[in-house]
Design a protein around this motif. Structure first.
Motif, mmCIF file in Angstrom:
data_model
loop_
_atom_site.group_PDB
_atom_site.id
_atom_site.type_symbol
_atom_site.label_atom_id
_atom_site.label_comp_id
_atom_site.label_asym_id
_atom_site.label_seq_id
_atom_site.Cartn_x
_atom_site.Cartn_y
_atom_site.Cartn_z
ATOM 1 N N ALA A 147 37.572 31.780 25.868
ATOM 2 C CA ALA A 147 38.061 30.698 25.016
ATOM 3 C C ALA A 147 38.601 31.232 23.697
ATOM 4 C CB ALA A 147 36.938 29.688 24.766
ATOM 5 N N SER A 148 37.952 32.253 23.145
ATOM 6 C CA SER A 148 38.393 32.782 21.849
ATOM 7 C C SER A 148 39.751 33.459 21.933
ATOM 8 C CB SER A 148 37.346 33.758 21.302
ATOM 9 O OG SER A 148 37.254 34.912 22.118
ATOM 10 N N TYR A 149 40.154 33.890 23.150
ATOM 11 C CA TYR A 149 41.465 34.526 23.332
ATOM 12 C C TYR A 149 42.457 33.588 24.029
ATOM 13 C CZ TYR A 149 39.491 39.029 21.943
ATOM 14 O OH TYR A 149 38.909 40.059 21.241
ATOM 15 N N ASN A 150 42.064 32.321 24.203
ATOM 16 C CA ASN A 150 42.925 31.334 24.869
ATOM 17 C C ASN A 150 43.382 31.826 26.246
ATOM 18 O OD1 ASN A 150 42.883 29.395 22.739
ATOM 19 N ND2 ASN A 150 44.376 30.631 21.625
ATOM 20 N N ILE A 151 42.413 32.316 27.014
ATOM 21 C CA ILE A 151 42.679 32.815 28.356
ATOM 22 C C ILE A 151 41.897 31.967 29.358
ATOM 23 C CG2 ILE A 151 42.357 34.750 29.955
ATOM 24 C CD1 ILE A 151 44.480 35.388 27.934
ATOM 25 N N LYS A 152 42.540 31.621 30.479
ATOM 26 C CA LYS A 152 41.839 30.971 31.578
ATOM 27 C C LYS A 152 41.671 31.983 32.708
ATOM 28 C CE LYS A 152 42.982 26.113 30.799
ATOM 29 N NZ LYS A 152 43.596 24.888 31.380
ATOM 30 N N LEU A 153 40.423 32.166 33.113
ATOM 31 C CA LEU A 153 40.106 33.117 34.182
ATOM 32 C C LEU A 153 39.470 32.364 35.338
ATOM 33 C CD1 LEU A 153 39.741 35.991 35.321
ATOM 34 C CD2 LEU A 153 37.580 36.116 34.054
ATOM 35 N N TYR A 154 40.073 32.523 36.506
ATOM 36 C CA TYR A 154 39.564 31.917 37.729
ATOM 37 C C TYR A 154 39.088 33.032 38.667
ATOM 38 C CZ TYR A 154 42.390 27.877 36.225
ATOM 39 O OH TYR A 154 42.951 26.843 35.522
ATOM 40 N N ILE A 155 38.074 32.710 39.475
ATOM 41 C CA ILE A 155 37.647 33.654 40.510
ATOM 42 C C ILE A 155 37.927 33.038 41.873
ATOM 43 C CG2 ILE A 155 35.716 34.876 41.561
ATOM 44 C CD1 ILE A 155 34.450 35.231 38.951
ATOM 45 N N LYS A 156 38.669 33.763 42.685
ATOM 46 C CA LYS A 156 38.899 33.360 44.067
ATOM 47 C C LYS A 156 37.682 33.796 44.862
ATOM 48 C CE LYS A 156 41.328 32.004 47.689
ATOM 49 N NZ LYS A 156 41.262 30.581 48.062
ATOM 50 N N ARG A 157 36.867 32.827 45.277
ATOM 51 C CA ARG A 157 35.530 33.110 45.789
ATOM 52 C C ARG A 157 35.547 33.477 47.269
ATOM 53 N NH1 ARG A 157 31.168 31.290 43.016
ATOM 54 N NH2 ARG A 157 30.126 32.769 44.400
ATOM 55 N N PHE A 185 34.826 44.023 34.534
ATOM 56 C CA PHE A 185 34.679 44.755 33.276
ATOM 57 C C PHE A 185 36.062 45.092 32.726
ATOM 58 C CE2 PHE A 185 34.268 48.319 30.480
ATOM 59 C CZ PHE A 185 33.011 48.235 29.895
ATOM 60 N N GLY A 186 36.949 45.572 33.601
ATOM 61 C CA GLY A 186 38.292 45.926 33.170
ATOM 62 C C GLY A 186 39.075 44.729 32.658
ATOM 63 N N ILE A 187 38.958 43.602 33.338
ATOM 64 C CA ILE A 187 39.672 42.393 32.894
ATOM 65 C C ILE A 187 39.214 41.983 31.503
ATOM 66 C CG2 ILE A 187 39.946 39.915 33.313
ATOM 67 C CD1 ILE A 187 39.878 40.571 36.330
ATOM 68 N N TYR A 188 37.903 41.938 31.292
ATOM 69 C CA TYR A 188 37.385 41.528 29.985
ATOM 70 C C TYR A 188 37.795 42.522 28.905
ATOM 71 C CZ TYR A 188 34.518 37.457 31.111
ATOM 72 O OH TYR A 188 34.094 36.200 31.438
ATOM 73 N N ASP A 189 37.767 43.804 29.219
ATOM 74 C CA ASP A 189 38.147 44.812 28.228
ATOM 75 C C ASP A 189 39.621 44.669 27.853
ATOM 76 O OD1 ASP A 189 37.220 47.064 26.630
ATOM 77 O OD2 ASP A 189 38.562 48.296 27.852
ATOM 78 N N LEU A 190 40.474 44.425 28.838
ATOM 79 C CA LEU A 190 41.899 44.251 28.557
ATOM 80 C C LEU A 190 42.158 42.968 27.770
ATOM 81 C CD1 LEU A 190 43.567 45.414 31.902
ATOM 82 C CD2 LEU A 190 43.404 46.669 29.735
ATOM 83 N N ILE A 191 41.383 41.933 28.051
ATOM 84 C CA ILE A 191 41.509 40.693 27.259
ATOM 85 C C ILE A 191 41.214 40.986 25.787
ATOM 86 C CG2 ILE A 191 40.414 38.454 26.788
ATOM 87 C CD1 ILE A 191 40.093 38.139 29.839
ATOM 88 N N GLN A 251 41.517 43.719 24.263
ATOM 89 C CA GLN A 251 42.563 44.570 23.711
ATOM 90 C C GLN A 251 43.876 43.823 23.489
ATOM 91 O OE1 GLN A 251 43.169 48.299 25.812
ATOM 92 N NE2 GLN A 251 41.023 48.360 26.441
ATOM 93 N N GLY A 252 43.927 42.553 23.903
ATOM 94 C CA GLY A 252 45.148 41.774 23.738
ATOM 95 C C GLY A 252 46.200 42.048 24.792
ATOM 96 N N TYR A 253 45.787 42.634 25.912
ATOM 97 C CA TYR A 253 46.758 42.956 26.965
ATOM 98 C C TYR A 253 47.385 41.687 27.556
ATOM 99 C CZ TYR A 253 48.588 44.416 31.479
ATOM 100 O OH TYR A 253 49.397 44.607 32.568
#
Length: 291
Positions: free
Chosen positions: A18-28, A258-264, A266-268
């Protein structure tokens, strides 16, 4: 016979996102079958159909000691009436070496343990053992596997038009299926779970039916396949606590997330991005530290 329900797309609610205005979905895809889960079901589906159509009742495949593909093939064989044989890398191993091999053996899979040197000559082993078998490659990746992953991508577009689709990468078949199935401006990103030594991207490109751009991130393998660190374990625990117990494992999905959150951080990813992370299953391989 081989059709399973669509897997749900779950929106992750997390203060970091929310703090980075990103929506993350998981395809279960971890939920599509109790044992033949995730990308392994996607890869197996059309291969099982072809095996039946060609009159095979036996499957032969290859894998390491912790192979999700071995686990899933054994489960699929039991479910759909195929005899299964797994040629396993490591002649020091036994069916009781770990939960993956034990489960495969309990499903009726015949396990053949070979040296690492012999395992490198899989074509020879196929000729030796595979005359009466429908042969699945290591990791399950072939053209029919990519077709199966395409179905998963289609399911995503039925719900959302994502900016990014992310997946963990082992042999590269799942990412190849995603890349070949993405539409429009959607970007496919793979997170390598092992040290690729600069060769993995080329291997994935060879799997694609046509040339298409994608990104392969090799910064989050945590020193190699099945390797982990306290930092990764703590991240997975925190993610599960914040997200109603959606489980990850430390070999594939944990590294990807972990990689997705780290890139978020970093502003990727641009603000207002819609990211879909594919849950490729494999939860039977969860570390004791996560249980």
């Amino acid at each position: 016979m081989f059709q399973l329900p669509h897997s749900p797309l779950t929106l992750i609610k997390d203060a970091v996102l929310a703090s980075y205005n990103i929506k993350l979905y998981i395809k279960r895809d971890d939920l599509i079958h109790p044992t033949v889960t995730g990308n392994k079901w996607r890869k197996l589906k059309f291969n099982l159909i072809e095996a039946k159509e060609k009159g095979f009742d036996q499957l032969l495949t290859f894998g390491g000691a912790y192979s999700n593909h071995i686990y899933a093939t054994a489960a699929a064989g039991k479910e759909f009436g195929f005899k299964t044989v797994g040629i396993i890398r490591g002649d020091e191993l036994t069916p009781d070496s770990n939960d993956t091999l034990r489960y495969a053996h309990d499903c009726g899979m015949e396990l053949i343990f070979v040296t690492r040197l012999d395992y490198n000559f899989r074509n020879r082993l196929t000729r030796q053992y595979g005359e009466k078998f429908y042969v699945l490659p290591e990791g399950g990746t072939n053209d029919l596997a990519i077709k199966g992953v395409n179905e998963m991508v289609d399911e995503i577009y039925e719900v959302i038009d994502p900016d990014f689709i992310c997946s963990a990468v082992g042999t590269g078949g799942t990412l190849a299926g995603i890349v070949s199935g993405v539409r429009g401006t959607t970007k496919a990103i793979g997170f390598a779970s092992l040290k690729g030594k600069g060769l993995l991207k080329g291997q994935i490109e060879k799997l694609l039916p046509f040339e298409k751009e994608f990104e392969l991130n090799e910064q989050y393998h945590f020193d190699g396949y099945a390797k982990t660190t306290p930092e990764l374990i703590e991240f997975i625990k925190g993610f599960e606590e914040r997200n109603n117990g959606i489980q990850l494992e430390q070999v594939y999905t944990g590294k990807m997330m972990f990689g997705i959150y780290d890139l978020i951080k970093q502003g990727y990813f641009p603000e207002n991005s819609n990211i879909v992370a594919v849950h490729t299953g494999g939860l039977q391989g969860r570390s004791e530290e996560l249980k």
